[in-house]
Design a protein around this motif. Sequence first.
Motif, short mmCIF file in Angstrom:
data_model
loop_
_atom_site.label_atom_id
_atom_site.label_comp_id
_atom_site.label_asym_id
_atom_site.label_seq_id
_atom_site.Cartn_x
_atom_site.Cartn_y
_atom_site.Cartn_z
N UNK A 1 53.38 35.46 38.59
CA UNK A 1 53.17 35.06 37.20
C UNK A 1 52.37 36.10 36.43
N UNK A 2 52.71 36.24 35.16
CA UNK A 2 51.98 37.13 34.25
C UNK A 2 51.17 36.32 33.23
N UNK A 3 50.98 35.03 33.51
CA UNK A 3 50.24 34.18 32.57
C UNK A 3 48.83 34.66 32.30
N UNK A 4 48.21 35.35 33.25
CA UNK A 4 46.84 35.84 33.07
C UNK A 4 46.71 36.79 31.89
N UNK A 5 47.83 37.38 31.47
CA UNK A 5 47.81 38.31 30.34
C UNK A 5 47.82 37.58 28.99
N UNK A 6 48.17 36.31 28.98
CA UNK A 6 48.40 35.60 27.72
C UNK A 6 47.11 35.10 27.08
N UNK B 1 49.14 28.41 29.89
CA UNK B 1 49.71 29.76 29.97
C UNK B 1 50.85 29.68 30.99
N UNK B 2 51.66 30.71 31.04
CA UNK B 2 52.73 30.77 32.04
C UNK B 2 52.13 30.67 33.44
N UNK C 1 48.32 21.79 40.20
CA UNK C 1 47.70 23.11 40.17
C UNK C 1 48.75 24.15 39.81
N UNK C 2 48.37 25.09 38.95
CA UNK C 2 49.28 26.14 38.47
C UNK C 2 48.61 27.48 38.65
N UNK C 3 49.34 28.42 39.27
CA UNK C 3 48.83 29.78 39.44
C UNK C 3 49.30 30.65 38.28
N UNK C 4 48.35 31.37 37.66
CA UNK C 4 48.67 32.24 36.52
C UNK C 4 48.77 33.71 36.93
N UNK C 5 48.63 34.00 38.22
CA UNK C 5 48.71 35.36 38.70
C UNK C 5 47.36 36.04 38.78
N UNK C 6 47.27 37.07 39.62
CA UNK C 6 46.07 37.91 39.76
C UNK C 6 44.84 37.11 40.18
N UNK C 7 45.05 36.02 40.93
CA UNK C 7 43.94 35.23 41.44
C UNK C 7 43.44 34.15 40.51
N UNK C 8 44.08 33.97 39.36
CA UNK C 8 43.63 33.00 38.36
C UNK C 8 44.51 31.75 38.43
N UNK C 9 43.89 30.58 38.58
CA UNK C 9 44.68 29.34 38.63
C UNK C 9 43.97 28.21 37.90
N UNK C 10 44.80 27.22 37.50
CA UNK C 10 44.31 26.03 36.80
C UNK C 10 44.55 24.78 37.64
N UNK C 11 43.66 23.82 37.53
CA UNK C 11 43.84 22.51 38.16
C UNK C 11 43.72 21.44 37.09
N UNK C 12 44.63 20.46 37.13
CA UNK C 12 44.66 19.37 36.15
C UNK C 12 44.52 18.06 36.91
N UNK C 13 43.44 17.32 36.65
CA UNK C 13 43.08 16.15 37.42
C UNK C 13 43.32 14.86 36.65
N UNK C 14 43.47 13.76 37.40
CA UNK C 14 43.52 12.38 36.90
C UNK C 14 44.79 12.07 36.11
N UNK C 15 45.85 12.84 36.31
CA UNK C 15 47.07 12.66 35.53
C UNK C 15 47.70 11.30 35.79
N UNK D 1 56.15 27.48 31.50
CA UNK D 1 55.91 28.38 30.39
C UNK D 1 54.85 27.79 29.47
N UNK D 2 54.09 28.64 28.85
CA UNK D 2 53.02 28.21 27.96
C UNK D 2 53.55 27.22 26.93
N UNK D 3 52.87 26.07 26.82
CA UNK D 3 53.27 25.03 25.88
C UNK D 3 54.23 24.01 26.46
N UNK D 4 54.76 24.24 27.65
CA UNK D 4 55.68 23.29 28.29
C UNK D 4 54.90 22.07 28.78
N UNK D 5 55.45 20.87 28.58
CA UNK D 5 54.78 19.68 29.09
C UNK D 5 54.90 19.64 30.60
#
Length: 286
Positions: free
Chosen positions: A149-154, A199-200, A219-233, A245-249
């Motif tokens: 992923x190249x999301x880290x650039x966004x 982000x992507x 959990x979503x990996x954005x590349x280059x060691x950067x990731x997001x976690x979304x809890x309690x969904x 992709x950025x903005x995708x539900x």
Amino acid sequence: MKLAHRWAALTILALPGTGFAAPPTTLSFTPASIGAFRLDRVAQQGGVALGTVPTGTIRLVKDGAEVEIAPDGRFIIAFGRDHTTVAILSATLRDGRSVTERLNVASRAWRIESLPTLPHHSQPDAEFEARRPAELAQIEAARRVVSDSQGWRQSFIWPARGRISGGFGSQRIYAGQPGAPHSGVDVAGGLGAPVLAPADGVVILAAASAFTLEGNLLMVDHGMGLNSAFLHLSRIDVKVGDHVHQGQQIGAIGQTGRATGPHLHWGMKWHDERIDPARIVSLTRP
């Protein structure tokens, strides 16, 4: 897709358009000289910085740990809540020379709340103790995934809209015993409200059933060691391996796991450093 293993009072307002998130944008990189390196912002606790290595760099190290370098010489580094006020960045050049710079890391004041009459921990129940090791193993396995992923650039966007009900780094002191600092940002939103990809990225964990603490965890990996976690969904709309992709539900706000009300807990890590999602959004918004 390439997958491999390696080791408060802010309201987010709706933006014009069909959703509430800004369209995908690439970070506008405005270099600032820090010795031989170029970083796009001042280093600070809980923050991230995007940079460019000196020409001819073949290896980059931060505080003794390897840092990935993109083919165009870009890299990302981050500084945890309790990072020291100095970081050492060192590049090895193709001709054998090395370039080392000392980065000053700005300290931040964290919200500390004293609760002198409350006990530090409640007694975990038998179900929690039985299930927790396997849940933690899933989380750790997900964080060892490397994606392309190249999301880290966004320029990151908020994944949900609402009031910030919990800030990164805040901490409670229970009867003199410190609790764990808050590891992300809580956005108080309505049950079932959409959660968007900030982000992507590539989905690295989509819980098949609710975890004891995190509830429905994504959990979503954005590349280059950067990731997001979304809890309690309340719902997860993607599966492991999906490119988002950025903005995708990707899910919906819920109250699963240990949550006292409907909200999104958004946590971010760069390798082993927990970082403040509000900093990556506020500092990279166009």
